[in-house]
Design a protein around this motif. Sequence first.
Motif: not given
Lengths: 360, 360, 360, 360
Positions: C32-33, C70-72, C75-80
């Motif tokens: 993430p992040n 998966g991007v919010f 930034k990536t969130t750690g989800t697919p």
Amino acid sequence: MSFNTFGKQFRFTTWGESHGPALGCIVDGCPPNIKLKEQDIQVELDKRKPGQSKFTTQRKEDDKVQILSGVFEGKTTGTPISLIIYNQDMRSKDYGNIKDKFRPGHADFTYFKKYGIRDYRGGGRSSARETAARVAAGAIAKKVLENKLGKKFKVVGAVTQLGILGCDTAKWNDQVIKKNPFFCPDKSILKLWKKYLLDVRKSGSSCGAVIEVRARGIPIGLGAPIYSKLDMDIASAMMSINAVKGVNIGSGMNSAQLSGEQNSDEISQKGKKLKFNSNNAGGILGGISSGQEIVVSFAVKPTSSILTTRKTIDKFGKNTTISVKGRHDPCVGIRAVPVGEAMMNCVLLDHYLMNKAQCS
Amino acid sequence: MSFNTFGKQFRFTTWGESHGPALGCIVDGCPPNIKLKEQDIQVELDKRKPGQSKFTTQRKEDDKVQILSGVFEGKTTGTPISLIIYNQDMRSKDYGNIKDKFRPGHADFTYFKKYGIRDYRGGGRSSARETAARVAAGAIAKKVLENKLGKKFKVVGAVTQLGILGCDTAKWNDQVIKKNPFFCPDKSILKLWKKYLLDVRKSGSSCGAVIEVRARGIPIGLGAPIYSKLDMDIASAMMSINAVKGVNIGSGMNSAQLSGEQNSDEISQKGKKLKFNSNNAGGILGGISSGQEIVVSFAVKPTSSILTTRKTIDKFGKNTTISVKGRHDPCVGIRAVPVGEAMMNCVLLDHYLMNKAQCS
Amino acid sequence: MSFNTFGKQFRFTTWGESHGPALGCIVDGCPPNIKLKEQDIQVELDKRKPGQSKFTTQRKEDDKVQILSGVFEGKTTGTPISLIIYNQDMRSKDYGNIKDKFRPGHADFTYFKKYGIRDYRGGGRSSARETAARVAAGAIAKKVLENKLGKKFKVVGAVTQLGILGCDTAKWNDQVIKKNPFFCPDKSILKLWKKYLLDVRKSGSSCGAVIEVRARGIPIGLGAPIYSKLDMDIASAMMSINAVKGVNIGSGMNSAQLSGEQNSDEISQKGKKLKFNSNNAGGILGGISSGQEIVVSFAVKPTSSILTTRKTIDKFGKNTTISVKGRHDPCVGIRAVPVGEAMMNCVLLDHYLMNKAQCS
Amino acid sequence: MSFNTFGKQFRFTTWGESHGPALGCIVDGCPPNIKLKEQDIQVELDKRKPGQSKFTTQRKEDDKVQILSGVFEGKTTGTPISLIIYNQDMRSKDYGNIKDKFRPGHADFTYFKKYGIRDYRGGGRSSARETAARVAAGAIAKKVLENKLGKKFKVVGAVTQLGILGCDTAKWNDQVIKKNPFFCPDKSILKLWKKYLLDVRKSGSSCGAVIEVRARGIPIGLGAPIYSKLDMDIASAMMSINAVKGVNIGSGMNSAQLSGEQNSDEISQKGKKLKFNSNNAGGILGGISSGQEIVVSFAVKPTSSILTTRKTIDKFGKNTTISVKGRHDPCVGIRAVPVGEAMMNCVLLDHYLMNKAQCS
């Protein structure tokens, strides 16, 4: 690792957030030459779709599925099947006022602490909206199993307890389940359930449920001891569904209270036909299917998003309160029925295929 | 595939049959530089060892474990740890008279149908004797977790229901558990349980049990949604134990009867300390540990090997009867306590290590 | 099982056929992040894109990638992370006349025999078009590695042999690679290569290539012996690319001809700096990165789709001939460079993350 | 994760260090009802055993294997097969003087840096002694494949290049291979190789080798695109063997120099018999077996343990020199032949079983 992938031989990997542009899954390991069209998947999705009765969330989602790969001239090719559902009703504003708060009973707190970031819109990835992708995958598993196992094969789920109200599972009727908004198998209890759930909704509260899924026409021999036991994989599948807190196989938790004589199912032979005199085992012995009906039940906790004001903290560590408006199911358990069926279909196909590799 | 392997990052693979020359496991993925000696494993095995009281089987097994690899000069090296336990008391003759019959409630029937062959001596691979290898693996996981998490970390299991008799879990006392042959956490019920179980044994019958395992000092953030949720993996772990038929996380099956207000655990902050006002979630939200105590319970069905004569068939499809003499536990659930603890330790370490990879 | 999934901790699953509506992948296990936008992926895809020079296929594909999850908020969130590329230039008619024939050197024959069905349009799933999805996944891996390892980190690939013409790798220059349509690292050979490849194309033939990928700034300790050795996983990654027939690590096949003295890289220390006096090992010892530059090379066979008429059979078992018109690369090896880089990035991140779990 | 486990459906997990008390493996996923006795495994181990000629290490190891589980009354039962080989000749003293130094070309440096600890005795886990366990697992795979595929099935390996000396693979003769200490397939070169290797040994140096493994009688259809391609898994298997630095399938690295016409294998039909006119593909098209002979070759680097004094550092970062006495093979490549055969057998069985799950 299997963060977002379920299954071993027949596998699906899901993606998508509650309020993202779309969600979907890749189904991998599907055998070739199985007839498959979008409508086969759509009928299952329609069972789970929100906004179908006053007992479920009023969020509007058509949940129209598209097949993007893996099917050629109407048949599966053995290559990965990519399914996509575009989201339509993404009212993210609904969540603006709670974006810094952790809703009690939800994954808000743990996602934020684990990842240091979270998509707060409708729970993001932790939303039960993810289960739409599972239902789609399950629809494919069902088609394959029907092709391989024939007419005797059937998976059917029902709500057997709605909050504090049970039903008589001895009256289980597949036809009844289809015709009521609760997926209740017992016609005699319907009126009572209806009144009860309306009361729950009116009071701004919510209630839990018990779902039971039965699988018939299953061959003997599915299940791979020791750490891919069929019951282990079914329990795992059901526990992966949002809000599920308990799983029983056959007599389940109740088996602790039985004596050895009451519990172990006697076997007898009548001509060519083998018969178990009872089914406390729920169709599984030593992790392997016995040919009896497979019976699993699981508990879904009450919806955590309720109108009632609750104490919580925000992400800055300050005490606050929360009251979740949005458009929520008074009982999320109801819409878990098609999800439970889908997971059962996926586990069974997974083991059906694995068994070919193990024993042929 | 994971037929005989459990875990993802911290993995163990077990082998061995009830009446073979030996059994054991390979523990893979254990971090390096952890102090480990045979005695660390032996103490856990001794908890599970048969023949320790009149309430368990009289089969004599020293269950002496040897470390064959992966440890150098008293420390783990990061390479696979091979553990072996030689069998001693292999009275295969006990099984000669039932070698062609399928014992009701056992895996005899399904193993034979699946594989076309089975080791009938004591259930062969389907015997609960396999759980000795898990307890050994769990002892290693425990050592690592103690090293990584410090003194607050503790996993402890107990029998909370013996057949038809429950106990008061509000009186849970870790010290009491250690000092009675039932792993019962409630001192006040001990006498009654003792009398009850002696009666069960005398009558040639058996009873089931509920085991509860609690884990304390667990960091926030363990669990990998969606398909490696911590509760999913714990449920899977417990369901893989012989004779387990139901698993609850926190309020478990009971959560179906709660309202949203009753069920969702409110959060509050006092200075630097965050607190949940209840623990219906059993320490897990959205599949991720919340820092609360993790609570899981599971039901073990009554021992299927009983003296009472039961109807069954033999492998030629003929009706017959069976009465299992051998040396069996009147309640196999009791010896499942160290197994449940071991599985919990393994799942927690697995997720602790995975979390490093996901989030660091 | 890993039919369409690559990686263990950082995983991607690809889907899509050459002439289907779209193709894409799910990237799972991304930390993430990490800042990520579509353009980060697009720049890598543009390197692989067809139709960029007269030396590659004239099939037109914009290969515009979309991030679906998966991007919010950047930034990536750690989800697919779900990526999709819609296909544009699907001239399936080109394949109508060869739909029943097996093109020599292609997967047509084996797919048909294995699955009993095949999507004949452009090779369907067996088309190198699938590598677009890998390049997209690799772009994400690169972003994460840049974030974690800093400026010293770099992966760069080049064509070091074009058909029968080698080049001088001692003259390797990263800047040169970027500025020629062959990804050639040696400026002095460019003219010759150009003339050679135009001749190959004109004659309706094709040629092979050797690609070399180098990775710098890699920490010591990546690689998990014995069966997730870093060199094993790199070899596996490269061999999975369409048309690759050989893989070398460091001195590779040539090491067979060296003496022990020539081959083993001496080590020396100068102050705080450790130095290897040579790099026959290609940066990997015992399956673990040594901190030296990682060097892998692989051979791509000549394009099998050629104008020259070739003998083959059709699916009815009849002898026939074939001449593949379509729009093909005279040397598919050239466009394999960004694919090799992508695979290297993915393997390195996979092991970087796994190492955290193993050793922290 | 697959740190010490190889394979997907047919899996083996190895354990043990060079100078530990024992080593072994667990073979999981072996089909039931296959005849198996210790001698079947012993014959393969005897091919790899050290001390058999003056061309291999003089370390004495009987390498007597015991089956501890998974076989009942002479047949496999479908449960895990545990194999153990007790070590006999553990002269750890030989290593005392080099315990703080990193041997150039060995894994000493990287293991120490990765794990912060290493078993310095004979390389510990990084020793090629681990390959004994693979040979044992491969022997089981071979038995199963012989049972399933019949007489046409055969896997045979040979050394085709010894240091700087090649041989004529057109003269390949299975019978010749068995009768010389080099596993050389070409009788005409034997004398020269013998003289050459004695010279290498006398000079205290070492040399590398190329090993080729051929598999015949393989059905069409093995291999699971895209990321379990048969060639990918074979390359992976061979690269996992100690000291291997390069792998070729069919024409391998040489394919880069061929034209499309030269490289792609034409197909023709004669009556019921399909024939490929050449085999540059090495029996694999699109990652799937084509029914042709499967041909893989791999390079083994020269033994790094040599008498010649070499520069290195110790674990305290000080410059030093090393000369490895011990009892080492002048060419480790020779003993890699049965290991290569074993890995090929394992990969083929793995894919044979997987194919059942995918396509039946």
